[in-house]
Structure formats: C-alpha cells, structure tokens
Scaffold this motif. Structure first.
Motif, PDB file in Angstrom:
ATOM      1  N   LYS A 120     -11.554  15.280  -3.328  1.00 45.65           N
ATOM      2  CA  LYS A 120     -12.309  14.204  -2.697  1.00 45.65           C
ATOM      3  C   LYS A 120     -13.798  14.520  -2.629  1.00 45.65           C
ATOM      4  O   LYS A 120     -14.647  13.658  -2.879  1.00 45.65           O
TER       5      LYS A 120
ATOM      6  N   SER B  63     -13.606   8.029   4.571  1.00 45.24           N
ATOM      7  CA  SER B  63     -12.383   7.284   4.879  1.00 45.24           C
ATOM      8  C   SER B  63     -11.961   6.415   3.700  1.00 45.24           C
ATOM      9  O   SER B  63     -10.776   6.360   3.341  1.00 45.24           O
ATOM     10  N   ALA B  64     -12.930   5.737   3.091  1.00 46.64           N
ATOM     11  CA  ALA B  64     -12.624   4.860   1.969  1.00 46.64           C
ATOM     12  C   ALA B  64     -12.151   5.657   0.752  1.00 46.64           C
ATOM     13  O   ALA B  64     -11.189   5.283   0.077  1.00 46.64           O
TER      14      ALA B  64
ATOM     15  N   TRP C  11      -8.532   6.838   1.093  1.00 40.03           N
ATOM     16  CA  TRP C  11      -7.549   5.794   0.786  1.00 40.03           C
ATOM     17  C   TRP C  11      -7.407   5.621  -0.718  1.00 40.03           C
ATOM     18  O   TRP C  11      -6.286   5.513  -1.238  1.00 40.03           O
ATOM     19  N   MET C  12      -8.525   5.612  -1.433  1.00 31.71           N
ATOM     20  CA  MET C  12      -8.469   5.436  -2.884  1.00 31.71           C
ATOM     21  C   MET C  12      -7.743   6.582  -3.570  1.00 31.71           C
ATOM     22  O   MET C  12      -6.941   6.386  -4.481  1.00 31.71           O
TER      23      MET C  12
ATOM     24  N   ALA D 223      -5.423   8.371  -2.419  1.00 30.44           N
ATOM     25  CA  ALA D 223      -3.989   8.319  -2.126  1.00 30.44           C
ATOM     26  C   ALA D 223      -3.239   7.482  -3.151  1.00 30.44           C
ATOM     27  O   ALA D 223      -2.031   7.651  -3.330  1.00 30.44           O
ATOM     28  N   HIS D 224      -3.952   6.576  -3.841  1.00 32.15           N
ATOM     29  CA  HIS D 224      -3.305   5.753  -4.863  1.00 32.15           C
ATOM     30  C   HIS D 224      -3.095   6.522  -6.157  1.00 32.15           C
ATOM     31  O   HIS D 224      -2.254   6.143  -6.970  1.00 32.15           O
TER      32      HIS D 224
ATOM     33  N   PHE E 259     -12.105  -1.119  -0.954  1.00 35.78           N
ATOM     34  CA  PHE E 259     -11.933  -0.805   0.463  1.00 35.78           C
ATOM     35  C   PHE E 259     -12.974  -1.598   1.237  1.00 35.78           C
ATOM     36  O   PHE E 259     -14.128  -1.717   0.832  1.00 35.78           O
TER      37      PHE E 259
ATOM     38  N   SER F  50     -13.812  -2.917   5.690  1.00 34.68           N
ATOM     39  CA  SER F  50     -13.396  -2.651   7.069  1.00 34.68           C
ATOM     40  C   SER F  50     -14.017  -3.646   8.041  1.00 34.68           C
ATOM     41  O   SER F  50     -14.917  -4.415   7.708  1.00 34.68           O
TER      42      SER F  50
ATOM     43  N   ARG G 224      -7.946  -2.942   0.485  1.00 37.97           N
ATOM     44  CA  ARG G 224      -7.574  -2.375   1.782  1.00 37.97           C
ATOM     45  C   ARG G 224      -8.583  -2.823   2.828  1.00 37.97           C
ATOM     46  O   ARG G 224      -9.785  -2.625   2.668  1.00 37.97           O
TER      47      ARG G 224
ATOM     48  N   ASP H   7      -9.563  -2.037   6.518  1.00 40.48           N
ATOM     49  CA  ASP H   7      -9.340  -1.047   7.574  1.00 40.48           C
ATOM     50  C   ASP H   7      -9.729  -1.652   8.919  1.00 40.48           C
ATOM     51  O   ASP H   7     -10.839  -2.176   9.066  1.00 40.48           O
TER      52      ASP H   7
END
Length: 311
Positions: free
Chosen positions: A3, A109-110, A113-114, A116-117, A126, A128, A204, A206
């Motif tokens: 990351k 944070s964004a 999430w990315m 994780a895909h 992403f 929010s 996504r 958030d």
C-alpha cells in the motif's frame, strides 16, 4: 506492491483560493500515505493563490508538485483538463478542492479498500461522506448518510459524493479520460460516478466523513445538510434546472454508449423513454428502469419530477 508503494496523483483545481489554500495544503502534507504527487491547475487567480503555491514547492516532501494553467472556462472544464492530461501518471488519482481539510487517513483508507479487491483491471472509485465546517473552521454538521448501494441506477438521478472525497484507480481514470475526451460534463464528481458505474466498475461509499467541507456564503446549498439546501434543490427542480443537467448527462452517455454494459444501456433507454410521453408511460418506464435516489424523500421528489416532466 504494498500500500505504501502506490503513487497517488492529487488533482487540485484553484481559483482565487488564497484565504484557505494554505490550510488545505497542510492537510495534504499530513496525509499518512507517503507518495503523493500534487498537480494544481489554477484557473486564473488574481488574489495571490499562485504565489502561495510557489512557496509550497520547496516544502512538498511527498513527491512531485506541479502548477499548470487552467483553461479558464469554469471549474468543470478545469478538472476535465486534468483528467485528460496524460503527463499525470500514477497508480491512483484523487480530486481536491482548494479550501477543504482532509483527515490524515483520507487517502490511506481509500487505497486500503482498493487493494482489498486485488485487481487492477476493474475500474474502482472510492468516495465518502463529508463533515461540514464554517469559513472559520468550526464543525457544524455532516452530509447525508446514504445507505442504499451505489449503482448506475442511482447515478442517473443523483450524485452521492463530492469530488473532494473521490479516489480512482488507474483503470477508472483511464475510463474517465476516454469518456471525457468525447464530451464535457456538468461536474467531474457526478460524471465520474456515472461513467464508472455505467461501465461495470465498482463504487465504494464510505460512511465516515474523511473530508471537512468548508461552507461559504456563496455555496450554502453545496453541503446538502440543511432544509435551506433541500428547498433550494426543489426550486431548481421546478425551474427545470435539474432537467437541463440530466440532458447534458444523457448526451454525454450517448456519445460513450460503447463503454456501457448491456444492463446499463437497457436502464438508460428506459429512463430516457420515461422522460417523454404521457403520465402513465413516464411512471411505468421509471418503475421498470429501477432508477432510485438514496432517501425516501428523494424518491418522492423523483416521482414528482417525472409526473411534472421536470427531470
């Protein structure tokens, strides 16, 4: 790639932002993510904004900082020019306004999430919720908390997040650049939501407010948090302003029809047909299309707009 190894390009649009841009730049420098290239397109400032930016170049320790001249055709055209600028090359792309404050983990944070895909091929976006602050920085509220899933059926009638909260992966940015080369748009955030979902990408939303949005006297409806904002929105609906925006969105989607999934194209056709003809035909097409807004009151307004032919 970890990351921390991902390079983010932050695309900031400026125009006479000298009063608050220093505080925004401080919040960008304080981001927990380490690799950030900052691209700033100034759209003709006359208040010293560019001078402040120049003083920041020696302080920017996260990557490259580049100041370019905007097209001077309004904020949407300014962001479009950055979307299309192929000199800007990164793993992820974030939009940024000149007078907000980002929470320190807004980018991290964004990106989490990315990652994780686990795929770079699918367009990912992403966004929010935001906190709202006064000109002096006092927190006064939050943007609405939306619970329904982001989708093309929602994007057709609603922009759920400000551009200041958006992060795109490279696939989404490439998709957005391809679509934006063919057409202008009402606003970069709504257009990004439309194009990513239309092409089968994933969005996504958030619920955490990762950006503090600065409310000015000139943009009192922007935060969408007050009854005044809602009344103003209804006023724009009855004057037909929302219908004009929808026309522009549909025109943009029409010239990009080859990018749409079959499902999105079918939904688009039903929605478009529902804007014409008699009352029962309009309501039947709306119902069949599955188009929706995020709240009960929003959906009531949507149905009213179809009844009155104002969308």
């Amino acid at each position: 790639m970890g990351k921390a190894d991902l390079r983010v390009a932050v695309l900031m649009g400026t125009k006479d932002g000298a009063a608050f841009i220093d505080e925004q730049l401080q919040s960008l420098l304080a981001q927990s993510h380490p690799l950030v290239d900052l691209w700033i397109s100034d759209d003709g400032s006359i208040d010293g904004t560019t001078a402040i930016i120049e003083t920041w170049k020696s302080r920017w320790s996260k990557g490259r900082m580049t100041l370019v001249e905007g097209p001077r055709q309004g904020f949407a055209a300014n962001f479009r020019s950055m979307i299309l600028d192929r000199r800007i090359d990164a793993d992820c792309y974030a939009f940024c306004d000149q007078d907000d404050i980002w929470e320190p983990d807004r980018l991290e944070s964004a990106i989490g999430w990315m990652q994780a895909h686990g795929t770079k091929k699918i367009p990912l976006m992403f966004c929010s919720r935001t906190a709202t602050m006064t000109e002096t920085g006092s927190l006064v509220g939050h943007s609405p908390l939306f619970a329904r899933p982001p989708s093309f059926r929602n994007a057709l009638v609603q922009s759920i997040a400000g551009g200041n909260t958006i992060l795109l992966n490279a696939a989404a940015r490439d998709l957005l650049a391809r679509a934006s080369a063919r057409t202008g748009f009402v606003s970069h955030d709504w257009w990004a939501y439309l194009i990513v979902t239309a092409a089968g990408g994933i969005v996504r939303y958030d619920p955490r407010p990762l950006v503090r949005y600065r409310q000015h006297a000139a943009n009192l409806v922007g935060a969408n948090v007050s009854w005044r904002a809602r009344v103003s929105r209804l006023g724009r609906l009855f004057k037909g302003e929302f219908a004009g925006w929808t026309d522009l969105n549909l025109d943009g989607l029409a010239v990009n029809r080859d990018l749409l999934t079959e499902d999105a194209a079918a939904c688009l056709d039903l929605f478009a047909s529902g804007r014409q003809g008699g009352l029962f035909r309009r309501l039947a097409a709306l119902r069949k299309s599955g188009v929706y807004r995020q709240t009960v009151s929003g959906n009531l307004g949507l149905n009213l707009a179809f009844i009155l032919g104002r969308i």
